[in-house]
Design an enzyme around this catalytic site. Sequence first.
Site, PDB file in Angstrom:
ATOM      1  N   GLU A   1       0.823  -1.209   0.000  1.00 53.90           N
ATOM      2  CA  GLU A   1       0.000   0.000   0.000  1.00 53.90           C
ATOM      3  C   GLU A   1       0.858   1.261   0.000  1.00 53.90           C
ATOM      4  O   GLU A   1       0.533   2.248  -0.672  1.00 53.90           O
ATOM      5  CB  GLU A   1      -0.950  -0.002   1.203  1.00 53.90           C
ATOM      6  CG  GLU A   1      -2.066  -1.018   1.104  1.00 53.90           C
ATOM      7  CD  GLU A   1      -3.001  -0.772  -0.067  1.00 53.90           C
ATOM      8  OE1 GLU A   1      -3.101   0.384  -0.525  1.00 53.90           O
ATOM      9  OE2 GLU A   1      -3.623  -1.736  -0.535  1.00 53.90           O
TER      10      GLU A   1
ATOM     11  N   CYS B   1     -18.649  -6.174 -16.798  1.00 53.15           N
ATOM     12  CA  CYS B   1     -18.851  -5.599 -15.471  1.00 53.15           C
ATOM     13  C   CYS B   1     -20.006  -6.293 -14.756  1.00 53.15           C
ATOM     14  O   CYS B   1     -21.118  -6.363 -15.287  1.00 53.15           O
ATOM     15  CB  CYS B   1     -19.131  -4.108 -15.581  1.00 53.15           C
ATOM     16  SG  CYS B   1     -19.438  -3.330 -13.970  1.00 53.15           S
TER      17      CYS B   1
ATOM     18  N   TYR C   1      -6.392   6.570   4.319  1.00 54.33           N
ATOM     19  CA  TYR C   1      -6.565   5.546   3.285  1.00 54.33           C
ATOM     20  C   TYR C   1      -5.784   4.282   3.638  1.00 54.33           C
ATOM     21  O   TYR C   1      -6.324   3.161   3.590  1.00 54.33           O
ATOM     22  CB  TYR C   1      -6.119   6.058   1.913  1.00 54.33           C
ATOM     23  CG  TYR C   1      -5.990   4.920   0.931  1.00 54.33           C
ATOM     24  CD1 TYR C   1      -7.113   4.382   0.319  1.00 54.33           C
ATOM     25  CD2 TYR C   1      -4.748   4.333   0.671  1.00 54.33           C
ATOM     26  CE1 TYR C   1      -7.023   3.297  -0.540  1.00 54.33           C
ATOM     27  CE2 TYR C   1      -4.643   3.244  -0.179  1.00 54.33           C
ATOM     28  CZ  TYR C   1      -5.776   2.729  -0.786  1.00 54.33           C
ATOM     29  OH  TYR C   1      -5.687   1.639  -1.611  1.00 54.33           O
TER      30      TYR C   1
ATOM     31  N   THR D   1       1.696   5.488  -7.575  1.00 56.38           N
ATOM     32  CA  THR D   1       2.538   4.654  -8.429  1.00 56.38           C
ATOM     33  C   THR D   1       1.693   3.511  -8.986  1.00 56.38           C
ATOM     34  O   THR D   1       0.760   3.057  -8.335  1.00 56.38           O
ATOM     35  CB  THR D   1       3.731   4.079  -7.630  1.00 56.38           C
ATOM     36  OG1 THR D   1       4.339   5.116  -6.867  1.00 56.38           O
ATOM     37  CG2 THR D   1       4.793   3.505  -8.555  1.00 56.38           C
TER      38      THR D   1
ATOM     39  N   CYS E   1     -13.660  -1.039 -15.340  1.00 50.95           N
ATOM     40  CA  CYS E   1     -14.201   0.328 -15.338  1.00 50.95           C
ATOM     41  C   CYS E   1     -13.031   1.314 -15.290  1.00 50.95           C
ATOM     42  O   CYS E   1     -12.842   2.045 -14.327  1.00 50.95           O
ATOM     43  CB  CYS E   1     -15.110   0.485 -14.121  1.00 50.95           C
ATOM     44  SG  CYS E   1     -16.212   1.892 -14.172  1.00 50.95           S
TER      45      CYS E   1
ATOM     46  N   CYS F   1     -26.074   0.113 -13.482  1.00 51.42           N
ATOM     47  CA  CYS F   1     -25.186   1.279 -13.532  1.00 51.42           C
ATOM     48  C   CYS F   1     -25.942   2.487 -14.097  1.00 51.42           C
ATOM     49  O   CYS F   1     -26.360   2.498 -15.261  1.00 51.42           O
ATOM     50  CB  CYS F   1     -23.963   0.975 -14.381  1.00 51.42           C
ATOM     51  SG  CYS F   1     -22.827   2.365 -14.536  1.00 51.42           S
TER      52      CYS F   1
ATOM     53  N   ASP G   1      -9.862   4.627  -3.125  1.00 59.24           N
ATOM     54  CA  ASP G   1      -8.794   5.198  -3.939  1.00 59.24           C
ATOM     55  C   ASP G   1      -9.414   5.716  -5.233  1.00 59.24           C
ATOM     56  O   ASP G   1     -10.648   5.799  -5.369  1.00 59.24           O
ATOM     57  CB  ASP G   1      -7.688   4.172  -4.201  1.00 59.24           C
ATOM     58  CG  ASP G   1      -8.135   3.027  -5.110  1.00 59.24           C
ATOM     59  OD1 ASP G   1      -9.350   2.937  -5.433  1.00 59.24           O
ATOM     60  OD2 ASP G   1      -7.274   2.213  -5.500  1.00 59.24           O
TER      61      ASP G   1
ATOM     62  N   TYR H   1       8.377  10.028  -4.834  1.00 59.10           N
ATOM     63  CA  TYR H   1       7.727  10.369  -3.562  1.00 59.10           C
ATOM     64  C   TYR H   1       8.523   9.781  -2.394  1.00 59.10           C
ATOM     65  O   TYR H   1       8.043   8.934  -1.640  1.00 59.10           O
ATOM     66  CB  TYR H   1       6.271   9.888  -3.549  1.00 59.10           C
ATOM     67  CG  TYR H   1       5.459  10.474  -4.667  1.00 59.10           C
ATOM     68  CD1 TYR H   1       4.814  11.699  -4.509  1.00 59.10           C
ATOM     69  CD2 TYR H   1       5.356   9.832  -5.898  1.00 59.10           C
ATOM     70  CE1 TYR H   1       4.067  12.257  -5.549  1.00 59.10           C
ATOM     71  CE2 TYR H   1       4.624  10.385  -6.942  1.00 59.10           C
ATOM     72  CZ  TYR H   1       3.984  11.597  -6.756  1.00 59.10           C
ATOM     73  OH  TYR H   1       3.262  12.138  -7.790  1.00 59.10           O
TER      74      TYR H   1
END
Length: 360
Positions: free
Chosen positions: A47, A210, A130, A53, A200, A216, A148, A92
């Site tokens: 994570e 899907c 998160y 990335t 998606c 949807c 996310d 980062y």
Amino acid sequence: MCDKNPLIWARLLAWYDGAARDLPWRVSPARRKAGERPDPYRVWLSEIMLQQTTVAAVVPYFYAFTRRWPDIFVLADADEAEVMAAWAGLGYYARARNLLKCARALAAHHDGVFPKTRAGLQSLPGIGPYTSAAIAAIAYDAPETVVDGNVERVMARYHAVTTPLPEAKAALRALAQRHTPEMRAGDYAQAVMDLGATVCTPRGVNCAGCPLCRDCAARARGIAPDLPYRRRSAAKPHRRGAVFVARREDGALLLERRPGTGMLGGMVGWPGSTWDKDEDGADLTDSCAPLEADWRELPDEVRHSFTHFHLSLRVRVGKVATDVVPRVGKFVPEQEFCREDLPTLMRKVYDLAKNAFDPV
């Protein structure tokens, strides 16, 4: 359609059981059903690496890290410079410094065991809302909502949320929370992320593949490929600077370790100017050169984009005697120099500069 609907998570989990991506940090649905539990260390490491990335970029780094530092205690004992060098290229770099701080905090104060709650996880360095939700859900099956960019996109399309990002973030989180089940929360979190990453997707919608397509709202309105809407961001500023690549007669190259904070903090690179102003670099040579040399400026600049600005670097190269003493940095013998230990920006500088030197 905004009410919590068990069919949503049930369909997603059924789809995930057959379509889950094979990732080195993941325990597959079949293995989880057989009783295997995810390793919180590997979940946490993945994570942290995946922030800003792509999966494709992270996989080789993950394999290298876990071979070299297979658990919290080994990582906690690692040399910071070695960790930063192994991180080079992922970007980062504050993540790598916090990675080591977190490992040392866990080893020193938690017997190497990750807390099971979001609050406990967020007390550790480098773990925010998160990441704490992701670790709690994936490693411990806590019914936490993991949001996310992939999850935001799925929710925006499924519910036809036309409010643009970032204003829509709170509403999308609330919708995601409504769909989070009490059981198999870890598999569900990964299922939604996989759906956004493989079906998606940002640049295309495979509605036929899907499991949620029949309900949807964006598909029904014909706007699925356009969502989520985004506010046009302001243009990034363009900053300029200079770097100096000095090579001794014996092939050694002059490198310096950057300060622990700031851009590329703690990383090894070429001496040069700061990049904290929008400047043209016209008068940088005399004030920023690491030593006296017959510097030659290369005709091409190195260009690189960070999150908040674009950067152009003028590159000056110089050959110096073996007994020269630099004002900053130190010479690294040719046989010890490794391009892969450099961050991406500094690799670009090296690739440009190496062709400017005559064979030693």
